[in-house]
Design a protein around this motif. Structure first.
Motif, PDB file in Angstrom:
ATOM      1  N   GLU A  10       9.287  -1.257   1.996  1.00 27.35           N
ATOM      2  CA  GLU A  10       9.279  -2.660   2.400  1.00 27.35           C
ATOM      3  C   GLU A  10       8.863  -3.564   1.241  1.00 27.35           C
ATOM      4  OE1 GLU A  10       7.897  -0.167   3.975  1.00 27.35           O
ATOM      5  OE2 GLU A  10       8.339  -0.244   6.135  1.00 27.35           O
ATOM      6  N   THR A  11       7.891  -3.106   0.441  1.00 29.45           N
ATOM      7  CA  THR A  11       7.437  -3.894  -0.707  1.00 29.45           C
ATOM      8  C   THR A  11       8.554  -4.066  -1.726  1.00 29.45           C
ATOM      9  OG1 THR A  11       5.115  -3.239  -0.475  1.00 29.45           O
ATOM     10  CG2 THR A  11       5.843  -3.933  -2.670  1.00 29.45           C
ATOM     11  N   GLU A  12       9.250  -2.971  -2.034  1.00 30.04           N
ATOM     12  CA  GLU A  12      10.331  -3.063  -3.020  1.00 30.04           C
ATOM     13  C   GLU A  12      11.441  -3.988  -2.510  1.00 30.04           C
ATOM     14  OE1 GLU A  12      12.986  -0.192  -5.823  1.00 30.04           O
ATOM     15  OE2 GLU A  12      12.993   0.293  -3.684  1.00 30.04           O
TER      16      GLU A  12
ATOM     17  N   ASN B  77       0.838  -1.188   0.000  1.00 29.03           N
ATOM     18  CA  ASN B  77       0.000   0.000   0.000  1.00 29.03           C
ATOM     19  C   ASN B  77       0.883   1.252   0.000  1.00 29.03           C
ATOM     20  OD1 ASN B  77       0.633   0.405   2.909  1.00 29.03           O
ATOM     21  ND2 ASN B  77      -0.664  -1.422   3.154  1.00 29.03           N
ATOM     22  N   LYS B  78       0.268   2.410   0.149  1.00 24.87           N
ATOM     23  CA  LYS B  78       1.032   3.658   0.026  1.00 24.87           C
ATOM     24  C   LYS B  78       1.924   3.925   1.231  1.00 24.87           C
ATOM     25  CE  LYS B  78      -2.345   6.988   1.930  1.00 24.87           C
ATOM     26  NZ  LYS B  78      -3.074   8.248   1.690  1.00 24.87           N
ATOM     27  N   TRP B  79       1.750   3.106   2.296  1.00 26.20           N
ATOM     28  CA  TRP B  79       2.544   3.347   3.501  1.00 26.20           C
ATOM     29  C   TRP B  79       3.752   2.411   3.616  1.00 26.20           C
ATOM     30  CZ3 TRP B  79      -2.914   2.674   4.037  1.00 26.20           C
ATOM     31  CH2 TRP B  79      -3.618   3.880   4.108  1.00 26.20           C
TER      32      TRP B  79
ATOM     33  N   ALA C 166       4.063   7.203  -7.828  1.00 29.97           N
ATOM     34  CA  ALA C 166       5.337   7.372  -8.537  1.00 29.97           C
ATOM     35  C   ALA C 166       6.334   6.279  -8.143  1.00 29.97           C
ATOM     36  CB  ALA C 166       5.918   8.752  -8.253  1.00 29.97           C
ATOM     37  N   LYS C 167       6.341   5.910  -6.867  1.00 28.56           N
ATOM     38  CA  LYS C 167       7.278   4.894  -6.391  1.00 28.56           C
ATOM     39  C   LYS C 167       6.922   3.511  -6.931  1.00 28.56           C
ATOM     40  CE  LYS C 167       8.650   7.316  -2.165  1.00 28.56           C
ATOM     41  NZ  LYS C 167       8.600   7.316  -0.683  1.00 28.56           N
TER      42      LYS C 167
END
Length: 248
Positions: A58-60, A52-54, A124-125
Motif C-alpha cells: 500500500e505504501t509503494e 510499516n512492515k505490514w 528488503a521491500k
C-alpha cells in the motif's frame, strides 16, 4: 526564515479534484515564495495510516500515485517523506496498557506484533522502494520512533520488528527520530530534557546514519490523533529540548 514545509498528503486527497486543486495552488504559491515542499505520505487509517512492515504494498502504490499526481500538477518532487510507525490500533492498545501500568500486557502486544510478518522481508521491500525513488532523482526522508535506536546498539531487530518499523539497511537520505517528550512523560512520569539529549547522542553516533540523523521534537498543543492528548504547553519546555538536542 529558511523553513521547509513538510506537507501531509493523505491517500483520500489524491482522488478528490477539490483537494488536488487546493494542493496545486499551495505548491504554486510555495514555488513563487521559494519555499521547499516535501510531501509526507499518509495512508488511509484502515491501511495502517503510517508505513510499516505490514503495509509495504500500500505504501509503494500510494507513493508512486502521489508522484504521478504531483507530476500532473506540474510539480517535480525532490523529496518524499515516509513515516515509519505501527498502525494506530497497535499504538492505542499499547497506550491503554501503559496507562494502567500493565507492562505484561504491553509486552504481549509487542511480542505478537514481532511474530506477525518478517522484518527482513519488509526491510528488503522498503530498500527496493527507496532505490526506485533514487532512480527518479527523488530523495527519501524517513521518520521513526527513537526506541528502535536501542536495536542499533545491540545489532538485533527486536524493537524494529515489534513496532513494525524497518529502518536499518535502507539507504535513507535523511533519518529523523520523534523524541516527543510529552509522549514519554505519559508512560515514564516527569522526565526532563536528558532523554532528548540521550536519544540525540545515540542517533548521532549511529555508524550507518550518524551524519544523516536529526530529531523531531513535539508535539505542540492539543493533539487529537491517534488519541486525544496534550503536547508541549509551555515554550520553555520546547526550548530546553532544543538546547539538549543541539548539545548532543
Amino acid at each position: 526564515r529558511a523553513v521547509s514545509l513538510y506537507l501531509a498528503v493523505r491517500e483520500s486527497s489524491l482522488d478528490s479534484e477539490r483537494e488536488l486543486d487546493d494542493l496545486s495552488k499551495l505548491l504554486q504559491q510555495a514555488h513563487r515564495l521559494g519555499v521547499e515542499v516535501r510531501p509526507w505520505v499518509l495512508l488511509d487509517e484502515k491501511a495502517g495510516y503510517w508505513s510499516n512492515k505490514w503495509n509495504y504494498d500500500e505504501t509503494e502504490a500510494l507513493t508512486l500515485k502521489l508522484i504521478q499526481r504531483l507530476t500532473a500538477l506540474g510539480f517535480k518532487a525532490s523529496w518524499i517523506i515516509l513515516d515509519l510507525e505501527p498502525p494506530p490500533s497497535q499504538l492505542r492498545a499499547l497506550s491503554a496498557r501503559l496507562k494502567k501500568s500493565d507492562l505484561p500486557g504491553a509486552w504481549k502486544i509487542l511480542v505478537e506484533a514481532s511474530r506477525n510478518g518478517k522484518i527482513s522481508e519488509a526491510r528488503a521491500k522498503y530498500r527496493s522502494l527507496v532505490e526506485k525513488l533514487h532512480t527518479l532523482n527523488i530523495r527519501v526522508h524517513a521518520v521513526a520512533n527513537p526506541i528502535i535506536l536501542h536495536d542499533f546498539k545491540t545489532g538485533k531487530s527486536s524493537l524494529e520488528s515489534a513496532l513494525g518499523t524497518p529502518v536499518r539497511g535502507i539507504p535513507w537520505d535523511e533519518l529523523s527520530f520523534m523524541v516527543y517528550r510529552p509522549e514519554f512523560k505519559k508512560s515514564l512520569g516527569p522526565i526532563g530534557s536528558d532523554i532528548v539529549y540521550a536519544y540525540a547522542r545515540r542517533a548521532r553516533l549511529s555508524k550507518t546514519y550518524g551524519s544523516k540523523t536529526s530529531l523531531d521534537l513535539g508535539e505542540v498543543g492539543h493533539i487529537e490523533f491517534p488519541e486525544p492528548t496534550e503536547g508541549y504547553t509551555d515554550p520553555r519546555s520546547l526550548r530546553n529540548d532544543m538546547a539538549a538536542a543541539r548539545a548532543a
